[in-house]
Scaffold this active site. Structure first.
Site, PDB file in Angstrom:
ATOM      1  N   SER A 168       0.868  -1.187   0.000  1.00  0.00           N
ATOM      2  CA  SER A 168       0.000   0.000   0.000  1.00  0.00           C
ATOM      3  C   SER A 168       0.897   1.228   0.000  1.00  0.00           C
ATOM      4  O   SER A 168       2.076   1.146   0.377  1.00  0.00           O
ATOM      5  CB  SER A 168      -0.854   0.007   1.274  1.00  0.00           C
ATOM      6  OG  SER A 168      -1.479   1.266   1.439  1.00  0.00           O
ATOM      7  N   TYR A 181      -1.226  -1.393  10.347  1.00  0.00           N
ATOM      8  CA  TYR A 181      -1.323  -1.384   8.887  1.00  0.00           C
ATOM      9  C   TYR A 181      -0.033  -0.845   8.245  1.00  0.00           C
ATOM     10  O   TYR A 181       0.498  -1.435   7.313  1.00  0.00           O
ATOM     11  CB  TYR A 181      -2.526  -0.539   8.456  1.00  0.00           C
ATOM     12  CG  TYR A 181      -2.898  -0.715   6.998  1.00  0.00           C
ATOM     13  CD1 TYR A 181      -3.373  -1.932   6.527  1.00  0.00           C
ATOM     14  CD2 TYR A 181      -2.778   0.335   6.089  1.00  0.00           C
ATOM     15  CE1 TYR A 181      -3.726  -2.103   5.191  1.00  0.00           C
ATOM     16  CE2 TYR A 181      -3.127   0.174   4.762  1.00  0.00           C
ATOM     17  CZ  TYR A 181      -3.602  -1.046   4.318  1.00  0.00           C
ATOM     18  OH  TYR A 181      -3.936  -1.203   2.994  1.00  0.00           O
TER      19      TYR A 181
HETATM   20  N1  LIG Z   1      -8.716  -0.118  -1.646  1.00  0.00           N
HETATM   21  C1  LIG Z   1      -7.670   0.635  -1.360  1.00  0.00           C
HETATM   22  O1  LIG Z   1      -7.747   1.869  -1.386  1.00  0.00           O
HETATM   23  C2  LIG Z   1      -6.336   0.019  -1.035  1.00  0.00           C
HETATM   24  C3  LIG Z   1      -5.226   0.862  -0.985  1.00  0.00           C
HETATM   25  C4  LIG Z   1      -3.975   0.310  -0.697  1.00  0.00           C
HETATM   26  C5  LIG Z   1      -3.843  -1.055  -0.482  1.00  0.00           C
HETATM   27  N2  LIG Z   1      -4.941  -1.855  -0.534  1.00  0.00           N
HETATM   28  C6  LIG Z   1      -4.733  -3.297  -0.300  1.00  0.00           C
HETATM   29  O2  LIG Z   1      -5.310  -4.042  -1.354  1.00  0.00           O
HETATM   30  C7  LIG Z   1      -5.807  -5.279  -0.847  1.00  0.00           C
HETATM   31  C8  LIG Z   1      -7.263  -5.426  -1.203  1.00  0.00           C
HETATM   32  O3  LIG Z   1      -7.977  -4.331  -0.659  1.00  0.00           O
HETATM   33  P1  LIG Z   1      -9.467  -3.992  -1.099  1.00  0.00           P
HETATM   34  O4  LIG Z   1      -9.652  -2.553  -0.867  1.00  0.00           O
HETATM   35  O5  LIG Z   1      -9.758  -4.577  -2.423  1.00  0.00           O
HETATM   36  O6  LIG Z   1     -10.275  -4.756   0.048  1.00  0.00           O
HETATM   37  P2  LIG Z   1     -11.784  -5.289   0.022  1.00  0.00           P
HETATM   38  O7  LIG Z   1     -12.225  -5.296   1.437  1.00  0.00           O
HETATM   39  O8  LIG Z   1     -12.594  -4.561  -0.985  1.00  0.00           O
HETATM   40  O9  LIG Z   1     -11.602  -6.783  -0.479  1.00  0.00           O
HETATM   41  C9  LIG Z   1     -10.820  -7.658   0.267  1.00  0.00           C
HETATM   42  C10 LIG Z   1     -11.222  -9.088  -0.024  1.00  0.00           C
HETATM   43  O10 LIG Z   1     -10.414  -9.927   0.810  1.00  0.00           O
HETATM   44  C11 LIG Z   1     -11.271 -10.829   1.515  1.00  0.00           C
HETATM   45  N3  LIG Z   1     -10.635 -11.166   2.782  1.00  0.00           N
HETATM   46  C12 LIG Z   1     -10.495 -10.375   3.867  1.00  0.00           C
HETATM   47  N4  LIG Z   1      -9.818 -11.018   4.838  1.00  0.00           N
HETATM   48  C13 LIG Z   1      -9.534 -12.249   4.349  1.00  0.00           C
HETATM   49  C14 LIG Z   1      -8.846 -13.367   4.877  1.00  0.00           C
HETATM   50  N5  LIG Z   1      -8.335 -13.351   6.100  1.00  0.00           N
HETATM   51  N6  LIG Z   1      -8.720 -14.474   4.100  1.00  0.00           N
HETATM   52  C15 LIG Z   1      -9.254 -14.508   2.858  1.00  0.00           C
HETATM   53  N7  LIG Z   1      -9.914 -13.483   2.308  1.00  0.00           N
HETATM   54  C16 LIG Z   1     -10.044 -12.361   3.044  1.00  0.00           C
HETATM   55  C17 LIG Z   1     -12.586 -10.092   1.669  1.00  0.00           C
HETATM   56  O11 LIG Z   1     -13.664 -10.988   1.887  1.00  0.00           O
HETATM   57  C18 LIG Z   1     -12.680  -9.361   0.331  1.00  0.00           C
HETATM   58  O12 LIG Z   1     -13.282 -10.164  -0.669  1.00  0.00           O
HETATM   59  C19 LIG Z   1      -5.523  -5.269   0.664  1.00  0.00           C
HETATM   60  O13 LIG Z   1      -4.288  -5.946   0.884  1.00  0.00           O
HETATM   61  C20 LIG Z   1      -5.397  -3.790   0.974  1.00  0.00           C
HETATM   62  O14 LIG Z   1      -4.599  -3.542   2.108  1.00  0.00           O
HETATM   63  C21 LIG Z   1      -6.185  -1.356  -0.801  1.00  0.00           C
END
Ligand SMILES: NC(=O)c1ccc[n+]([C@@H]2O[C@H](COP(=O)([O-])OP(=O)(O)OC[C@H]3O[C@@H](n4cnc5c(N)ncnc54)[C@H](O)[C@@H]3O)[C@@H](O)[C@H]2O)c1
Length: 311
Positions: A168, A181
């Site tokens: 991230s 985080y």
């Molecule tokens: N959306 C953002 O702005 C953003 C920014 C930087 C980094 N990220 C990173 O990207 C990744 C995805 O984020 P997102 O925003 O798409 O999240 P999200 O919540 O939209 O989707 C996450 C998915 O992971 C699944 N999940 C959660 N915990 C789990 C576990 N323990 N085992 C298996 N599945 C699990 C959830 O059910 C969901 O389907 C994460 O690692 C997050 O830290 C997201």
């Protein structure tokens, strides 16, 4: 021919959000995808949606924080698709992770680090031997050595596997009261570099992606809850490209890093953030002043109790 024809992948957290975008992109490009997610209904639905479009997808319910899940998901991918080439380690849910070192409880620290970092170690532990066992797809085995290229002896193993670890912008820069985080996502970058060194000789590249703000299904809900687009617009204005991201932006980077063209890129962290992290922060608040004064009623996601205000 799709660039991932004949290749098999696992996407953790592939039911929704960024993971869902990555799963769809790999399948659109001809690859088989095993979606591993705790959300059974959404995971099954995304796999079904991919199959309905003619893609190859399976769903395995699983919590990547559980040590056994990594072994199970690799076995399931190999038994379903006959091989494993790509692992996208993306799953995360941010419950109970707010706070400074004084505020965070030891139990939440251990759970957070296990999910953010430990699960990625376990994923690689089982995926790398399976990638080695699968070997490079013959059509991708070696690059063409032509023209100015120079080397000696037999070409090394190439394109045997790809691991993408989701970090991230919080892994590159700190934000207030986000110890778990921020430290976890920074550790993902260190772990990625270490894996790149260890697995490069096997023909497996390992890279990290550092997304900026990506509006997922969950992100949409959050901004709807804020109930005022002024805050979201202010958020967008902080991005040099004047927009936040969508899952497809991350899927594009993942697709490239997993492709044959990226075989000389490993151990890197690629910020996919519309230029946000290269921007000097010093004048940003001053730049926002006119907008805030003109929109005194604006609300942000901090108003919903999410995030952590510094003042
Ligand atoms: N959306 C953002 O702005 C953003 C920014 C930087 C980094 N990220 C990173 O990207 C990744 C995805 O984020 P997102 O925003 O798409 O999240 P999200 O919540 O939209 O989707 C996450 C998915 O992971 C699944 N999940 C959660 N915990 C789990 C576990 N323990 N085992 C298996 N599945 C699990 C959830 O059910 C969901 O389907 C994460 O690692 C997050 O830290 C997201």
């Amino acid at each position: 021919m799709g660039r991932f024809d004949g290749r098999a992948s696992i996407v953790t957290g592939g039911a929704l959000g960024i993971g869902g975008g990555c799963a769809r992109r790999i399948a659109d490009d001809g690859g088989s995808v095993l979606i591993v997610d705790v959300n059974e209904s959404a995971g099954a639905a995304t796999a079904e949606e991919i199959r309905a479009k003619g893609g190859k997808a399976e769903f395995m319910p699983g919590n990547v924080a559980d040590q056994l899940t990594a072994k199970d998901m690799v076995e399931k991918a190999v038994s379903s698709f006959g091989r494993l080439d790509i692992l996208v380690q993306n799953a995360y849910s941010g419950e109970d992770n707010a706070g400074s070192a004084v505020e965070v409880e030891p139990e939440n620290w251990h759970c957070g680090m296990n999910l953010l970092v430990g699960a990625l170690y376990m994923g690689a532990k089982y995926a790398v031997p399976a990638m080695e066992e699968s070997g490079a797809d013959p059509q991708f085995a070696q690059p063409e050595w032509t023209g100015a290229g120079r080397r000696h002896g037999e070409p090394p193993a190439q394109n045997v596997g790809r691991i993408i670890n989701m970090s991230s912008v919080h892994g590159l820069h700190a934000a207030p009261r986000s110890l778990i985080y921020n430290a976890g996502k920074a550790a993902v970058i260190g772990l990625t570099r270490q894996m790149a060194i260890d697995f490069g000789p096997l023909g497996i590249t390992v890279n990290a992606i550092a997304p900026g703000h990506i509006v997922t299904e969950r992100g949409n809900e959050m901004w709807n809850e804020v109930g005022n687009d002024g805050g979201f617009r202010l958020f967008e204005l902080h991005y040099p490209v004047r927009r936040t991201g969508i899952p497809e932006d991350i899927a594009s980077a993942v697709g490239f890093l997993c492709s044959n063209e990226a075989s000389f890129i490993t151990g890197q962290v690629i910020a996919v953030d519309g230029g946000m992290t290269v921007q000097l922060q010093e004048n940003l608040v001053m730049d926002s002043k006119d907008y805030i004064v003109a929109n005194p009623d604006l609300k942000t996601h901090f108003d919903t109790g999410r995030g952590s205000s510094r003042f």
